[in-house]
Design a protein around this motif. Sequence first.
Motif, PDB file in Angstrom:
ATOM      1  N   LYS A  33       0.802  -1.145  -0.164  1.00 45.90           N
ATOM      2  CA  LYS A  33      -0.123   0.059   0.020  1.00 45.90           C
ATOM      3  C   LYS A  33       0.791   1.213   0.038  1.00 45.90           C
ATOM      4  CE  LYS A  33      -3.932  -2.029   2.402  1.00 45.90           C
ATOM      5  NZ  LYS A  33      -4.878  -2.000   3.479  1.00 45.90           N
ATOM      6  N   SER A  34       1.991   1.299   0.570  1.00 51.67           N
ATOM      7  CA  SER A  34       2.971   2.159   0.697  1.00 51.67           C
ATOM      8  C   SER A  34       3.705   2.701  -0.601  1.00 51.67           C
ATOM      9  CB  SER A  34       3.943   2.276   1.785  1.00 51.67           C
ATOM     10  OG  SER A  34       3.252   2.147   3.254  1.00 51.67           O
ATOM     11  N   VAL A  35       3.858   1.473  -1.418  1.00 53.14           N
ATOM     12  CA  VAL A  35       4.728   1.698  -2.436  1.00 53.14           C
ATOM     13  C   VAL A  35       3.746   1.936  -3.718  1.00 53.14           C
ATOM     14  CG1 VAL A  35       6.255   0.145  -3.971  1.00 53.14           C
ATOM     15  CG2 VAL A  35       6.499  -0.071  -1.805  1.00 53.14           C
ATOM     16  N   ILE A  36       2.730   1.339  -4.027  1.00 56.67           N
ATOM     17  CA  ILE A  36       1.882   1.517  -5.119  1.00 56.67           C
ATOM     18  C   ILE A  36       1.484   3.208  -5.184  1.00 56.67           C
ATOM     19  CG2 ILE A  36       1.137  -0.794  -5.197  1.00 56.67           C
ATOM     20  CD1 ILE A  36      -1.563   0.082  -4.220  1.00 56.67           C
ATOM     21  N   LYS A  37       1.407   3.857  -4.298  1.00 58.48           N
ATOM     22  CA  LYS A  37       1.306   5.215  -4.284  1.00 58.48           C
ATOM     23  C   LYS A  37       2.178   5.962  -5.218  1.00 58.48           C
ATOM     24  CE  LYS A  37       1.320   6.001   0.029  1.00 58.48           C
ATOM     25  NZ  LYS A  37       1.280   6.630   1.357  1.00 58.48           N
ATOM     26  N   PHE A  38       3.204   5.402  -5.663  1.00 57.76           N
ATOM     27  CA  PHE A  38       4.090   5.984  -6.474  1.00 57.76           C
ATOM     28  C   PHE A  38       4.445   5.511  -7.840  1.00 57.76           C
ATOM     29  CE2 PHE A  38       5.292   6.655  -1.900  1.00 57.76           C
ATOM     30  CZ  PHE A  38       5.245   8.313  -1.902  1.00 57.76           C
ATOM     31  N   PHE A  39       3.429   4.541  -8.120  1.00 59.84           N
ATOM     32  CA  PHE A  39       3.396   3.918  -9.501  1.00 59.84           C
ATOM     33  C   PHE A  39       2.756   4.941 -10.385  1.00 59.84           C
ATOM     34  CE2 PHE A  39       3.751  -0.911  -8.486  1.00 59.84           C
ATOM     35  CZ  PHE A  39       4.913  -0.621  -7.772  1.00 59.84           C
ATOM     36  N   SER A  40       3.276   4.827 -11.735  1.00 61.05           N
ATOM     37  CA  SER A  40       2.709   5.629 -12.785  1.00 61.05           C
ATOM     38  C   SER A  40       1.156   5.223 -12.996  1.00 61.05           C
ATOM     39  CB  SER A  40       3.549   5.755 -13.901  1.00 61.05           C
ATOM     40  OG  SER A  40       3.663   4.556 -14.551  1.00 61.05           O
ATOM     41  N   HIS A  41       0.170   5.889 -13.244  1.00 61.60           N
ATOM     42  CA  HIS A  41      -1.188   5.457 -13.424  1.00 61.60           C
ATOM     43  C   HIS A  41      -1.878   6.284 -14.340  1.00 61.60           C
ATOM     44  CE1 HIS A  41      -0.849   8.723 -10.038  1.00 61.60           C
ATOM     45  NE2 HIS A  41      -2.000   9.073 -10.381  1.00 61.60           N
ATOM     46  N   GLN A  42      -1.396   6.626 -15.465  1.00 61.34           N
ATOM     47  CA  GLN A  42      -2.181   6.984 -16.580  1.00 61.34           C
ATOM     48  C   GLN A  42      -2.629   6.047 -17.267  1.00 61.34           C
ATOM     49  OE1 GLN A  42       0.936   9.108 -19.223  1.00 61.34           O
ATOM     50  NE2 GLN A  42       2.182   9.851 -17.360  1.00 61.34           N
ATOM     51  N   VAL A  43      -3.984   6.667 -17.738  1.00 62.53           N
ATOM     52  CA  VAL A  43      -4.779   5.552 -18.635  1.00 62.53           C
ATOM     53  C   VAL A  43      -4.060   4.813 -19.623  1.00 62.53           C
ATOM     54  CG1 VAL A  43      -7.038   5.594 -19.752  1.00 62.53           C
ATOM     55  CG2 VAL A  43      -6.794   7.459 -17.911  1.00 62.53           C
ATOM     56  N   SER A  44      -3.317   5.520 -20.298  1.00 63.38           N
ATOM     57  CA  SER A  44      -2.791   4.630 -21.537  1.00 63.38           C
ATOM     58  C   SER A  44      -1.791   3.708 -20.924  1.00 63.38           C
ATOM     59  CB  SER A  44      -1.901   5.683 -22.142  1.00 63.38           C
ATOM     60  OG  SER A  44      -0.969   6.425 -21.558  1.00 63.38           O
ATOM     61  N   ASP A  45      -1.501   3.623 -19.576  1.00 60.37           N
ATOM     62  CA  ASP A  45      -0.636   2.581 -19.010  1.00 60.37           C
ATOM     63  C   ASP A  45      -1.233   1.163 -19.053  1.00 60.37           C
ATOM     64  OD1 ASP A  45       1.439   4.117 -19.220  1.00 60.37           O
ATOM     65  OD2 ASP A  45       1.180   5.003 -16.949  1.00 60.37           O
ATOM     66  N   LEU A  46      -2.783   1.303 -18.927  1.00 64.10           N
ATOM     67  CA  LEU A  46      -3.608  -0.086 -18.655  1.00 64.10           C
ATOM     68  C   LEU A  46      -2.898  -1.179 -19.814  1.00 64.10           C
ATOM     69  CD1 LEU A  46      -5.326  -1.384 -16.854  1.00 64.10           C
ATOM     70  CD2 LEU A  46      -7.189  -0.352 -18.335  1.00 64.10           C
ATOM     71  N   GLU A  47      -3.166  -0.769 -21.010  1.00 64.82           N
ATOM     72  CA  GLU A  47      -2.990  -1.823 -22.004  1.00 64.82           C
ATOM     73  C   GLU A  47      -1.510  -2.091 -22.023  1.00 64.82           C
ATOM     74  OE1 GLU A  47      -5.828  -1.902 -25.735  1.00 64.82           O
ATOM     75  OE2 GLU A  47      -4.842   0.055 -25.624  1.00 64.82           O
TER      76      GLU A  47
ATOM     77  N   ILE B 278      -8.785   3.597 -12.697  1.00 66.05           N
ATOM     78  CA  ILE B 278      -9.101   4.644 -13.797  1.00 66.05           C
ATOM     79  C   ILE B 278     -10.486   4.921 -13.678  1.00 66.05           C
ATOM     80  CG2 ILE B 278      -7.265   4.173 -15.237  1.00 66.05           C
ATOM     81  CD1 ILE B 278      -9.016   2.931 -17.331  1.00 66.05           C
ATOM     82  N   PRO B 279     -11.028   6.185 -13.557  1.00 68.52           N
ATOM     83  CA  PRO B 279     -12.214   6.684 -13.688  1.00 68.52           C
ATOM     84  C   PRO B 279     -13.186   6.633 -14.726  1.00 68.52           C
ATOM     85  CG  PRO B 279     -10.854   8.628 -13.339  1.00 68.52           C
ATOM     86  CD  PRO B 279     -10.134   7.285 -13.667  1.00 68.52           C
ATOM     87  N   PHE B 280     -12.737   5.891 -15.642  1.00 72.71           N
ATOM     88  CA  PHE B 280     -13.311   5.466 -17.123  1.00 72.71           C
ATOM     89  C   PHE B 280     -13.879   4.277 -17.144  1.00 72.71           C
ATOM     90  CE2 PHE B 280     -10.195   8.795 -17.462  1.00 72.71           C
ATOM     91  CZ  PHE B 280     -10.702  10.178 -17.575  1.00 72.71           C
TER      92      PHE B 280
END
Length: 1255
Positions: free
Chosen positions: A148-162, A204-206
């Motif tokens: 939980k402490s680490v994933i806060k700093f992962f990149s989370h752009q929508v394009s990263d999902l695929e 992602i909120p979409f």
Amino acid sequence: MEETAAAAAAPVLNAATPAPAEPAGDAPSGDASADPAAVGDDEHDSKEVVLSRYFLQEWELVSAILRRIVAAGGVAEPADVHRIRSIMDKYQEEGQLLEPYLENIVSPLMSLVRSKTMELGAGTDELLDIIKPLCIIIYTLVTVCGYKSVIKFFSHQVSDLELGVALLEKCHTMSSATALRQESTGEMETKCVVLLWLYILVLIPFDISTVDTSIATADSMDGAEVVPLVTRILNICKDYLSSSGPMRRISGLLLARLLTRPDMAKAFSSFVEWAHEMLLSVTDDFVDQFRSIGIVEALASIFKIGNRRALYDTVSGAWNDCSVVMKTNVSARSPLLRKFLVKLAQRIALISLPPRSPSWRYKSISSSLGANLSSSTTGEAYSSESSEQANIDQTDMCLLEDMDVPEIVEEIIDLLLTGLRDSDTIVRWSSAKGIGRITARLTPALSEEVISSILQLFSPGEGDGSWHGGCLALAELARRGLLLPSSFPDVIPVIIKALHYDVRRGPHSIGSHVRDAAAYVCWAFGRAYTNYDMKAVLEQLAPHLLTVACYDREVNCRRAASAAFQENVGRQGTFPHGIDIVNTTDYFALASRSNSYLNVAVSVAQYKEYLYPCADELLCNKITHWEKSLRELAAQALSLLVQYDMDYFGGHALEKLVPCTLSSDLCTRHGATLAAGEIALRLYQLGFTFSTDMQKALSGIVPAIEKARLYRGKGGEIMRSAVSRFISCISIAGISLNQKIKKSLLETLNENLRHPNSQIQCAAVDALKHFIPIYLVSSDEKIANDIISKYLALLDDPNVAARRGAALALGILPYKFLILKWMPIMNKLCSSCTIEDKPDDPDAEARVNSVRGLISVCETLTAPFDLSLNSGDSVYAYIKDYVMRALFTALDDYAVDNRGDVGSWVREEAMDALERCTFILCRRDIAALRTAPASGHESELSVMEVNSSSSADQLFDSGIAQDLIAGIAKQAVEKIDKMREIAIKTLQRILYHQEHLIPYIPHRELLEEIIPNSTDLEWAVPTVSYPRLVKLLQVSCYSKSVLSGLVISTGGLQESLRKASTTALVGYLEDSDINTNCEGKSREYLLSCDLLWVLQRYQKCDRVITPTLKTIEPLFSKKVFLTREGYSEFYSGLVDSLDGTCTKAFTQLLTFLGHRYPKIRKAAADQVYLVLLQNDDLIPSENMDKTQELLAETCWEGDVEEARCKRSQINEMAGFRIATSLKSENQETRITDARNIVSTDENKSYSSLVDFSGY
């Protein structure tokens, strides 16, 4: 749950722990941490300065590695990954210290992973080689700080999902090369990191269908179908649910986040159907077991975070699946599966119940510690508030009681109550949490029913698991405010019983986890309730918590009870002497059991409120404990409490203990006997006067034990040791005994002296040391002579145990006994401490005890003569002429048995005895010099005065001094580390004795240079001791003895010791600064002479000859003896020392050619052939070829008579005809006798083979 309460107190301990100092050179510029005044001024420092001072000390190194990785676009050096992992692993216990740095570490690494994936494409192998090391670093942080402490700093752009899904598919196709972390190649870590990346990306909120590019390129998409991108994730996660690694848990978390999205209804239904099929078809296969665990864990996560309305329709099916799996064999064998089933069941129950915060829950006034400490001035506020909490509004009560509880919830509560009885702690702990969560949503009436069911777990028929689970459940209810003070009368007695729960199971007991959990309950009480409601409870709990904190067998229980007491003192503030006791019973003081019993408990018991609970705990529980050492410790602890109330212990305690000494239970009578003796001794030391009845009761304990025959059978040895200690205690206390009891006790101690158990012997000797002076010295000489004669006779007893005990017993006899027959006693002990006088007696312990007894007799006899010149001269002369000689002989005891060098025990005691005898003789000499007319004064004698006095008038002369130093110096260079250290420390005490100068020591200055008066040197380390001690080879009076010990090390089997000693010897020979002062002769020449002396002195001692020859070999290889100066004498002497050895060995080897066993004949023939190939002088040259041909052609495994005939021919060719013929005749006679024996005993031939082989 073994250290629940102790762990709960960890924040308090951590807060008090000083911050680690920053290593030199790592501090940033401008850091004022070196200034003590600046340490407390952190709020004015920069963030970097504060972090470098208190948190990650290696940040500079980690930062440099990260910069290097980012600049290179990947990990160029694999060692960098190992460095970071080793640094992070140190913070496993304190992961929060790394959290300020996580962004600086994780963000650049994940950005690098993302950029490389976009640059190279997710399907390339080159990409995996780059991101594997990066993922190893990230996953290391996950294990230390939590995901939980680490994933806060992962990149989370929508394009990263695929991108992440494609990378996961690529990772899913590769297999781990190894499961060992030390050899990890990164496959497992990469999969875990990518799964965690998707865990944050699926939020992602979409609508995910708008992100999936495969849908945009497709012609049409049915709205009822699952999005292809989601299907790909689901398929991979389903595979990982059957993994045994961390991917199973992370994939479950990913599924929970994905399937609880509002747009995932179809995917969720599909997954639930698949889970239903898998759970109902579970088998005993390992893959199915792990899949079942993964599915249930994933469902539990889904029901934890999912929307209640969306999950409500699946409750029934999920509960049915859960109940079915719980009844399978797979569940019975897997604690982890049962744990997740319990978690799933409680989540199902929470979905079935409407969420509410019950108004009937107990609420304390404030969670502030300061507010609670001020309770003494706001008592009425507590009272009124508590009353308001206890009196629930009747309208709300009626509404709550009308709540309809679904039947499924009742079934789940039954499952959780059953889980509290589970055999595994993780299941019980999860069940307890579930009970707490569900009870929070029930009515007060239903919650009372739940508490009533929990209390039934504490019934006598329940096992330790039920007690442990019940305690955990009560703690959870108390922590959540669901256990109202009105339930205290039912709960507190149960908790008190749990604090002392200890059930005997064979040779051990169970219950430490129950006591630990009970302390956790008390800790939870302190945090949950106000002072007003806890006041009466604390008065009951405080004594029990302190007795557990001081006297529990297990350290985690002691610390847990202490933490609970500390929590209650801090939050309630009404414990008598609470702060003082908290300071005494701290975390570290309770680490040692002996310190807890003998120091901490004594400090606590000084307060009257806790004295009698502590005494009762020891009297009722601890002296009857199943562990022998704890009973002994409890007896000592009882004696230390006597000082606070002598009347109580002299009356009530002893009256309770005396009848228990005859108990049928071994533990009870052993503990009672020890406790009675220790209390009686302590009462005497404090000046207590025993009543006549009590003295009679104490004096009759041992005869009553003997009359009941409690020495026999199981536990007899334990009782003998306890009785000896009891006799010692009552002897010191001077308890009145009649003549019959005195005789009975003496016989008991004499019988214990003969016991083979050394502990019983030592206890009997210690008892005799006090018993004889108190009760027998005043008797007539006949009794003394009888005792002495008995012990002297035992020194010749065939029973080795009797000899051991008798030697020790003679050493503790008082002066009035010894003076009657001192010469026979010392003469007998002198003969018993040397192995030469008893070659058929291999018992080393008897010789050790004889040395101890001999020196004790010498000290006892010479103690009254320190200031007398006319009395005891014969005793001192005997010590000089006979005792010292016997001890020097014992110093050469190198006996060996199956235990190893048992002679070292004798040598160790001999060194100690020689030192003490030296002080005895020197004290006598100094006393004589002080009182002589020539002295004229009483001042301290100088070295010159002592050495200038006539040695003829001295008991300690130059000859004894030389032999003493030489003998101990020999031990200081031998192969046993412990012996070297003991010998050098003995020499230190002799050289630097503070009270008496030891005169006539040759070359004292050199000895003091080699062996300084310092404790800094590690003499047991060969590289420290040998370079110093080899310098003694330059002194002729010590060189031979030192060399005879040194060759044992230089020619020994231990590589490190041989290397260190040989290097020191060669270094001594090459050191030009060493002056031998021996008529200009070189060190090599003196060494060669000493080597020849050793070879001649120990000619028949393989223990010395073999390592000596091995020592000469490396000296030759170092070209030590290659000059012309006198070395021809060394070579000829070396040959002379070995002259005849080769011929004798060859002769003996030939005799084996006619041995009765074919294998021995064959082996001997092979060895004879090899010897002849290597030595051409054993057989005349004209017969050599014929002899070798005869050896090769003869079938030595055939007929024995033919073999003997061929052997005779070889003997004739070698010229051994006469000697061998005699031997052959003798051997034939032995063979004939053996054959006659074989006719009567068919096993004799085999046993002789075993004897011959040395077994």
